[in-house]
Write a protein that holds these residues in place. Structure first.
Motif, short mmCIF file in Angstrom:
data_model
loop_
_atom_site.label_atom_id
_atom_site.label_comp_id
_atom_site.label_asym_id
_atom_site.label_seq_id
_atom_site.Cartn_x
_atom_site.Cartn_y
_atom_site.Cartn_z
N ASN A 1 0.94 -1.09 0.12
CA ASN A 1 -0.08 -0.06 -0.18
C ASN A 1 0.89 1.14 0.01
N VAL A 2 0.98 1.94 -1.37
CA VAL A 2 2.09 2.86 -1.28
C VAL A 2 1.34 4.17 -1.85
N SER A 3 1.81 5.17 -1.29
CA SER A 3 1.59 6.64 -1.85
C SER A 3 2.89 7.12 -2.53
N PHE A 4 3.08 7.90 -3.52
CA PHE A 4 4.32 8.53 -4.16
C PHE A 4 4.15 9.73 -4.43
N ARG B 1 -7.69 4.75 8.89
CA ARG B 1 -7.31 3.21 8.68
C ARG B 1 -6.94 2.54 9.90
N ARG C 1 -10.27 -5.45 -3.40
CA ARG C 1 -8.98 -4.56 -3.75
C ARG C 1 -9.15 -4.24 -4.98
N ASP D 1 -10.26 -1.54 -0.44
CA ASP D 1 -8.92 -1.54 -0.20
C ASP D 1 -8.49 -0.85 -1.77
N ARG E 1 -6.04 1.32 -4.39
CA ARG E 1 -4.88 2.40 -4.93
C ARG E 1 -5.00 2.74 -5.93
N LEU F 1 -5.67 9.25 0.17
CA LEU F 1 -5.76 8.05 -0.54
C LEU F 1 -4.45 7.32 -0.93
N SER F 2 -4.26 6.28 -1.30
CA SER F 2 -3.08 5.59 -1.58
C SER F 2 -2.86 5.65 -3.24
N VAL F 3 -2.10 6.62 -3.52
CA VAL F 3 -1.89 6.93 -5.06
C VAL F 3 -0.58 7.28 -5.23
N ILE F 4 -0.10 6.66 -6.43
CA ILE F 4 1.52 7.16 -6.90
C ILE F 4 1.40 7.61 -8.37
#
Lengths: 389, 207
Positions: free
Chosen positions: A340-343, A376, B26, B48, B50, B67-70
């Motif tokens: 679970n990654v943000s960048f 979370r 997911r 869940d 991304r 939020l989990s964003v790349i």
């Protein structure tokens, strides 16, 4: 809410007397001292702790005035009541690294076995060893799982190491302006700094204490060289250009004609008042040795296999010391294990130093990430207060 | 792109995609913009989620919301993900902007057990009319760019898309088209009428 909740208290603790830590070099170290600062209050179920890992020449005074320099904490814009790392909500811990010179065991401290400063008899340490010492501190504070580990530059290396070696004790991790391994170019710059120190006649093979001197000149040159790597060409140009220092024309000599020279000399000269030359050798070495990919058998993704940590990787567009490509390599490895990654790459022309400066995009990113992670993690969500002026 | 929003403040086409997603699954949303769909899925369906987004402005907006964003690119970054990592891989209004739509589709169905893909239908009668009548590249509400500025480099009609799915052995499990207001049309997506009257298509794909 009483005011004293956010007042920091200088602390040191002696750890590892009964159970030393086994350093990467094979030496057992214990007892050892960790100097640390805390801000805010640990909640009842001990779930709101944030560990902040500091960079090469920084220290535990992340949000309170540094007692040596009198300057505000190095991240005081980021850490405090109502700020991105909100000390009204989080219990913030910032330890001085092993090998440091602000109270934690390091080459400048007295070796209890001999009663004299360690000097070069201090064992060579690694980023992993720094983290081992921090783990003992977190044990000592009675915290099972850190809500978040955050660090920039070398602090980012410690953050990666924490999440790699203790994934069950880290809920979220924010490595900033960092890399999973120190590049050849960065090792090269460090070597220049170390050579400057060790060739200073006042260094005395690391035993300068017994000679009543310090290798000021070498350490200042090391700092000057390193300082250039923390900036960017546009930032230097904007700040100084080719402006002359206190004169109308060049002096046809080797005084500091240019403002940029004067600035660097000043940076070097103030650094020697607050930093120990041997500590500089040891800590730069620890960074050079850091290579999480090799540690994980050559494939970086293996360092994070089955990770449950929530990640937020942050880089800065003009950082050429720890360029975005290295953060991206970390992100790719995390994607490869479906982490679970943000960048976010923050736009800034201020170079590596941007992570210490007031960069709104960076602060917004961190605030949002921590808010999402809090939700979370199931931490009680209270309305955030406006930052105090 | 259809810009109408629902009462929850989410774009109509995104709401339709969200309705296709089972709760507590997911999801990887590729080209997630500012994260509107991911935010909705998290809040309403406890998903869940991304995201991957090309524009840094979008990424920052999404991450700032928690939020989990790349930052990444559908063409280059999907290969990193392991197979079967997600229940759904969603590609909304992005396929036509990728360099290798075929490779992207294959990756979507490798990473996700299902893929949900939406795209503008170049075969819509207004587009056909503009080319036929005026002899010019179509500029419409859903394709609002001039040819020299458009990020869309691989247009297809619904029929073209169906054929590619057939070629790749991909099953179209569910599909529907939308009119210019974002309302679903009650016509089977493989019909000639859908290809003529659908402004946009949404398909649930399965290996």
């Amino acid at each position: 809410m009483s005011q004293d909740r956010t007042i920091s208290r200088a602390k040191t603790v002696s750890l590892g007397a009964d159970r030393p830590i086994r350093l990467a070099c094979g030496v057992d170290l214990g007892p050892f001292t960790v100097a640390f600062e805390t801000y805010g209050t640990l909640n009842a179920d001990r779930s709101n702790a944030i560990l902040i890992c500091h960079a090469l020449t920084l220290d535990q005074y992340v949000a309170s005035p540094n007692p040596v320099t009198g300057k505000p904490g190095w991240w005081h814009t980021l850490v405090g009541p109502g700020k991105a790392i909100d000390t009204d909500r989080f219990f913030v811990i910032c330890p001085n690294v092993l090998g440091g010179c602000m109270g934690s065991t390091g080459p400048g401290e007295i070796n209890p076995a001999t009663g004299t400063p360690w000097g070069l008899s201090f064992p060579v340490i690694t980023i992993g060893d720094m983290v081992q010492a921090q783990v003992r501190l977190i044990d000592h504070l009675g915290i099972d799982q850190l809500f978040c580990v955050i660090g920039g530059s070398m602090g980012g290396m410690q953050t990666l190491e924490w999440a790699h070696s203790h994934p069950d004790r880290v809920f979220a991790a924010v490595p900033i302006a960092t890399s999973y391994r120190h590049s050849a170019q960065n090792i090269a710059f460090h070597e220049v700094g170390r050579q400057a120190i060790t060739t200073d006649p006042d260094w005395h093979g690391g035993d300068y204490f017994s000679h009543g001197v310090k290798p000021h000149r070498g350490l200042a040159v090391a700092r000057m060289a390193a300082h250039i790597t923390y900036l960017s060409e546009p930032a230097l140009h904007r700040k100084f250009g080719r402006s002359l220092q206190d004169r109308d024309s060049v002096g046809y000599g080797f005084d500091a004609d240019f403002q940029v020279e004067s600035y660097l000399r000043y940076q070097g000269s103030t650094f020697v008042d607050r930093f120990d030359a041997n500590s500089y050798l040891y800590i730069t070495r620890a960074m050079d040795y850091f290579d999480l990919a090799t540690e994980a058998g050559g494939v970086l993704a293996n360092a994070f296999r089955d990770t449950t940590v929530r990640w937020c990787v942050i880089s800065f567009s003009s950082d050429w010391l720890f360029p975005t490509s290295e953060s991206r390599a970390i992100v790719h490895a995390l994607n490869a294990v479906a982490a679970n990654v943000s960048f976010v790459e923050v736009n800034s022309d201020k170079g590596h130093d941007a992570f210490l400066l007031d960069e709104p995009e960076f602060h917004d990113t961190l605030t949002g990430f921590l808010k999402g992670a809090e939700e979370r993690r199931g931490l009680p969500v209270e309305p955030r207060k406006a930052p105090k002026p | 792109m259809i810009a109408t929003t629902t009462s929850n403040g989410i774009r109509v086409d995104l709401k339709l995609i969200a309705d296709l997603v089972e709760p507590r699954t997911r999801v990887l949303d590729i080209g997630c913009g500012d994260g509107a769909l991911l935010d909705y899925l998290y809040k309403v369906k406890q998903v869940d989620g991304r995201g991957i987004e090309l524009s840094m402005a979008g990424v920052r907006a999404a991450v700032s919301q928690g939020l989990s964003v790349i930052q990444g690119d559908a063409d280059t970054d999907l290969k990193d993900y392991p197979s079967d990592a997600f229940d759904y891989a969603i590609l909304s209004q992005t396929l036509q902007a990728t360099r290798d739509p075929r490779g992207v589709l294959e990756n979507l169905l490798r990473i996700g057990r299902r893929a949900i893909v939406s795209f503008p239908n170049f075969g819509h009668w207004r587009n056909r009319l503009q080319i036929l009548g005026q002899g010019r590249m179509p500029v419409t509400e859903s394709l609002a760019y001039q040819w020299w500025e458009t990020p869309n480099i691989h247009f297809c009609t619904i029929r073209d898309f169906s054929e590619l799915c057939d070629t790749l052995g991909i099953t179209v499990e569910k599909s529907f088209t939308l009119d210019r207001h974002g309302h679903p049309l009650q016509r089977p997506v493989h019909s000639r009428r859908a290809n003529l009257f659908g402004v946009e298509a949404i398909c649930v794909l399965k290996r």
